[in-house]
Design a protein around this motif. Structure first.
Motif, PDB file in Angstrom:
ATOM      1  N   ALA A  51       0.835  -1.202   0.000  1.00  0.00           N
ATOM      2  CA  ALA A  51       0.000   0.000   0.000  1.00  0.00           C
ATOM      3  C   ALA A  51       0.873   1.256   0.000  1.00  0.00           C
ATOM      4  O   ALA A  51       0.593   2.228  -0.712  1.00  0.00           O
ATOM      5  CB  ALA A  51      -0.934  -0.010   1.205  1.00  0.00           C
ATOM      6  N   ILE A  52       1.944   1.180   0.788  1.00  0.00           N
ATOM      7  CA  ILE A  52       2.857   2.327   0.816  1.00  0.00           C
ATOM      8  C   ILE A  52       3.534   2.498  -0.531  1.00  0.00           C
ATOM      9  O   ILE A  52       3.664   3.619  -1.059  1.00  0.00           O
ATOM     10  CB  ILE A  52       3.904   2.138   1.932  1.00  0.00           C
ATOM     11  CG1 ILE A  52       3.216   2.100   3.300  1.00  0.00           C
ATOM     12  CG2 ILE A  52       4.944   3.243   1.885  1.00  0.00           C
ATOM     13  CD1 ILE A  52       4.143   1.754   4.444  1.00  0.00           C
ATOM     14  N   GLY A  53       3.968   1.388  -1.139  1.00  0.00           N
ATOM     15  CA  GLY A  53       4.645   1.460  -2.429  1.00  0.00           C
ATOM     16  C   GLY A  53       3.722   1.921  -3.542  1.00  0.00           C
ATOM     17  O   GLY A  53       4.120   2.714  -4.412  1.00  0.00           O
ATOM     18  N   ILE A  54       2.478   1.459  -3.533  1.00  0.00           N
ATOM     19  CA  ILE A  54       1.526   1.874  -4.572  1.00  0.00           C
ATOM     20  C   ILE A  54       1.211   3.357  -4.449  1.00  0.00           C
ATOM     21  O   ILE A  54       1.103   4.077  -5.459  1.00  0.00           O
ATOM     22  CB  ILE A  54       0.239   1.035  -4.462  1.00  0.00           C
ATOM     23  CG1 ILE A  54       0.534  -0.416  -4.882  1.00  0.00           C
ATOM     24  CG2 ILE A  54      -0.869   1.625  -5.340  1.00  0.00           C
ATOM     25  CD1 ILE A  54      -0.624  -1.364  -4.651  1.00  0.00           C
ATOM     26  N   ALA A  55       1.086   3.815  -3.213  1.00  0.00           N
ATOM     27  CA  ALA A  55       0.852   5.249  -3.016  1.00  0.00           C
ATOM     28  C   ALA A  55       2.008   6.063  -3.572  1.00  0.00           C
ATOM     29  O   ALA A  55       1.820   7.113  -4.219  1.00  0.00           O
ATOM     30  CB  ALA A  55       0.652   5.544  -1.534  1.00  0.00           C
ATOM     31  N   GLY A  56       3.224   5.576  -3.351  1.00  0.00           N
ATOM     32  CA  GLY A  56       4.389   6.268  -3.900  1.00  0.00           C
ATOM     33  C   GLY A  56       4.418   6.235  -5.419  1.00  0.00           C
ATOM     34  O   GLY A  56       4.749   7.223  -6.072  1.00  0.00           O
ATOM     35  N   ALA A  57       4.035   5.091  -6.003  1.00  0.00           N
ATOM     36  CA  ALA A  57       4.018   4.980  -7.464  1.00  0.00           C
ATOM     37  C   ALA A  57       2.966   5.885  -8.074  1.00  0.00           C
ATOM     38  O   ALA A  57       3.175   6.490  -9.136  1.00  0.00           O
ATOM     39  CB  ALA A  57       3.763   3.521  -7.860  1.00  0.00           C
ATOM     40  N   MET A  58       1.799   6.013  -7.420  1.00  0.00           N
ATOM     41  CA  MET A  58       0.763   6.898  -7.918  1.00  0.00           C
ATOM     42  C   MET A  58       1.210   8.353  -7.849  1.00  0.00           C
ATOM     43  O   MET A  58       0.901   9.162  -8.726  1.00  0.00           O
ATOM     44  CB  MET A  58      -0.520   6.698  -7.119  1.00  0.00           C
ATOM     45  CG  MET A  58      -1.192   5.361  -7.358  1.00  0.00           C
ATOM     46  SD  MET A  58      -2.684   5.124  -6.366  1.00  0.00           S
ATOM     47  CE  MET A  58      -3.712   6.454  -7.026  1.00  0.00           C
ATOM     48  N   GLY A  59       1.958   8.671  -6.818  1.00  0.00           N
ATOM     49  CA  GLY A  59       2.497  10.025  -6.725  1.00  0.00           C
ATOM     50  C   GLY A  59       3.458  10.322  -7.858  1.00  0.00           C
ATOM     51  O   GLY A  59       3.477  11.426  -8.409  1.00  0.00           O
ATOM     52  N   VAL A  60       4.244   9.319  -8.223  1.00  0.00           N
ATOM     53  CA  VAL A  60       5.175   9.491  -9.345  1.00  0.00           C
ATOM     54  C   VAL A  60       4.404   9.655 -10.649  1.00  0.00           C
ATOM     55  O   VAL A  60       4.740  10.474 -11.504  1.00  0.00           O
ATOM     56  CB  VAL A  60       6.143   8.291  -9.428  1.00  0.00           C
ATOM     57  CG1 VAL A  60       6.975   8.360 -10.703  1.00  0.00           C
ATOM     58  CG2 VAL A  60       7.054   8.260  -8.216  1.00  0.00           C
ATOM     59  N   ALA A  61       3.334   8.884 -10.811  1.00  0.00           N
ATOM     60  CA  ALA A  61       2.526   8.990 -12.034  1.00  0.00           C
ATOM     61  C   ALA A  61       1.866  10.365 -12.141  1.00  0.00           C
ATOM     62  O   ALA A  61       1.737  10.931 -13.237  1.00  0.00           O
ATOM     63  CB  ALA A  61       1.475   7.890 -12.050  1.00  0.00           C
ATOM     64  N   ASP A  62       1.414  10.884 -11.008  1.00  0.00           N
ATOM     65  CA  ASP A  62       0.808  12.207 -11.030  1.00  0.00           C
ATOM     66  C   ASP A  62       1.812  13.285 -11.415  1.00  0.00           C
ATOM     67  O   ASP A  62       1.444  14.323 -11.999  1.00  0.00           O
ATOM     68  CB  ASP A  62       0.200  12.537  -9.664  1.00  0.00           C
ATOM     69  CG  ASP A  62      -1.013  11.661  -9.354  1.00  0.00           C
ATOM     70  OD1 ASP A  62      -1.598  11.112 -10.312  1.00  0.00           O
ATOM     71  OD2 ASP A  62      -1.350  11.517  -8.155  1.00  0.00           O
ATOM     72  N   SER A  63       3.056  13.013 -11.101  1.00  0.00           N
ATOM     73  CA  SER A  63       4.067  14.021 -11.432  1.00  0.00           C
ATOM     74  C   SER A  63       4.269  14.155 -12.935  1.00  0.00           C
ATOM     75  O   SER A  63       4.737  15.184 -13.422  1.00  0.00           O
ATOM     76  CB  SER A  63       5.391  13.686 -10.750  1.00  0.00           C
ATOM     77  OG  SER A  63       5.927  12.478 -11.269  1.00  0.00           O
ATOM     78  N   VAL A  64       3.896  13.128 -13.701  1.00  0.00           N
ATOM     79  CA  VAL A  64       4.015  13.199 -15.157  1.00  0.00           C
ATOM     80  C   VAL A  64       3.049  14.244 -15.698  1.00  0.00           C
ATOM     81  O   VAL A  64       3.351  14.969 -16.665  1.00  0.00           O
ATOM     82  CB  VAL A  64       3.736  11.820 -15.790  1.00  0.00           C
ATOM     83  CG1 VAL A  64       3.757  11.902 -17.307  1.00  0.00           C
ATOM     84  CG2 VAL A  64       4.758  10.812 -15.307  1.00  0.00           C
ATOM     85  N   ASP A  65       1.863  14.353 -15.076  1.00  0.00           N
ATOM     86  CA  ASP A  65       0.883  15.338 -15.523  1.00  0.00           C
ATOM     87  C   ASP A  65       1.374  16.759 -15.290  1.00  0.00           C
ATOM     88  O   ASP A  65       0.894  17.708 -15.948  1.00  0.00           O
ATOM     89  CB  ASP A  65      -0.446  15.122 -14.801  1.00  0.00           C
ATOM     90  CG  ASP A  65      -1.061  13.768 -15.133  1.00  0.00           C
ATOM     91  OD1 ASP A  65      -0.754  13.238 -16.222  1.00  0.00           O
ATOM     92  OD2 ASP A  65      -1.826  13.241 -14.300  1.00  0.00           O
ATOM     93  N   GLU A  66       2.282  16.899 -14.359  1.00  0.00           N
ATOM     94  CA  GLU A  66       2.804  18.228 -14.049  1.00  0.00           C
ATOM     95  C   GLU A  66       3.943  18.636 -14.977  1.00  0.00           C
ATOM     96  O   GLU A  66       4.485  19.741 -14.849  1.00  0.00           O
ATOM     97  CB  GLU A  66       3.277  18.272 -12.596  1.00  0.00           C
ATOM     98  CG  GLU A  66       2.170  17.982 -11.583  1.00  0.00           C
ATOM     99  CD  GLU A  66       2.691  17.917 -10.168  1.00  0.00           C
ATOM    100  OE1 GLU A  66       3.929  18.070  -9.993  1.00  0.00           O
ATOM    101  OE2 GLU A  66       1.884  17.704  -9.240  1.00  0.00           O
ATOM    102  N   CYS A  67       4.298  17.714 -15.855  1.00  0.00           N
ATOM    103  CA  CYS A  67       5.400  18.032 -16.776  1.00  0.00           C
ATOM    104  C   CYS A  67       4.961  18.983 -17.887  1.00  0.00           C
ATOM    105  O   CYS A  67       5.798  19.467 -18.659  1.00  0.00           O
ATOM    106  CB  CYS A  67       5.947  16.749 -17.401  1.00  0.00           C
ATOM    107  SG  CYS A  67       6.811  15.683 -16.211  1.00  0.00           S
TER     108      CYS A  67
END
Length: 240
Positions: A104-120
């Motif tokens: 759960a902790i790792g998936i939350a971190g991965a989703m945060g990384v994915a959201d950062s792509v939208d900020e590019c």
């Protein structure tokens, strides 16, 4: 000489025929005075080799009845495969819960990384590609970190508990313990690591190797139900 005298020869006090030794003397069915009965040669075995009372050496399986002599512990019962399988299932649940928490902790971190792509921003922006590359690297690092954590959990759980306590949570729940066959003590860090690493190597063979290791006690014709990992580590799984 009188016809009523049962001993017509006064020189023969035992009343026996000439040439016959008197009864009650040594060598005629009566042990000599001072020699205790029950010694070797008098029909009383004392547990010596060949007397019908053999001494069992440590590690000797007793007539394939599931009991074995182990130093320090004495006569103990070898753990059945049913109990061992039950203990393995309990351990799987325990590790699964821990995995779920870290996942759960790792998936939350991965989703945060994915959201950062939208900020590019737009793909037309000059720094878009470098932003995406950075986000992708972060995602890969997160996933590798999860795999590393899973491996460490398994290592610390199985290796340290078996090494230092002789049992995992599952084995404790079902009254089982892993001991060194030649000492009766806990496996120690070396023995515990060998016992842990062999199934792990089998995991890299599409888990088939690990499955064969855990089923290998069925192939043990010695009656001790030692798996390949037990033989390598010199351990036994016993019932407490």
């Amino acid at each position: 000489m009188s016809f009523g005298d049962p001993n017509p020869n006064p020189n023969n006090p035992y009343g026996q025929q000439p040439g016959q030794p008197p009864q009650g003397q040594p060598g005629y069915g009566y042990p000599q005075q001072g020699q205790p009965q029950g010694q070797p040669g008098y029909g009383y075995p004392q547990g010596q080799p060949g007397s019908g009372y053999p001494q069992q050496a440590p590690g000797t399986l007793q007539a394939n009845n599931g009991y074995i002599n182990v130093p320090v512990l004495g006569t103990v019962q070898v753990a059945s495969m049913g109990r061992r399988l039950g203990a393995r299932c309990i351990d799987a649940v325990v590790i699964g819960v821990v995995y779920a928490i870290f996942s759960a902790i790792g998936i939350a971190g991965a989703m945060g990384v994915a959201d950062s792509v939208d900020e590019c921003g737009s793909s037309l922006d000059p720094g878009y590609q470098s932003c995406v590359n950075e986000a992708s690297s972060g995602f890969i690092a997160t996933m590798l970190g999860m795999i590393l954590v899973f491996g460490l959990i398994t290592l610390l759980y199985e290796w340290l508990m078996i090494s230092l306590l002789g049992a995992t949570v599952g084995k404790m729940a079902l009254g089982l313990k892993v001991v060194k066959e030649n000492t009766g003590l806990n496996p120690g860090l070396g023995g515990g690591f060998i016992r842990w690493i062999i199934p792990i190597v089998g995991v890299f063979l599409c888990y088939i190797g690990a499955l064969l290791v855990y089923l290998s006690p069925f192939f043990d014709n010695s009656g001790k139900l030692q798996g390949w990992h037990d033989r390598a580590a010199g351990t036994l799984v016993i019932k407490k």
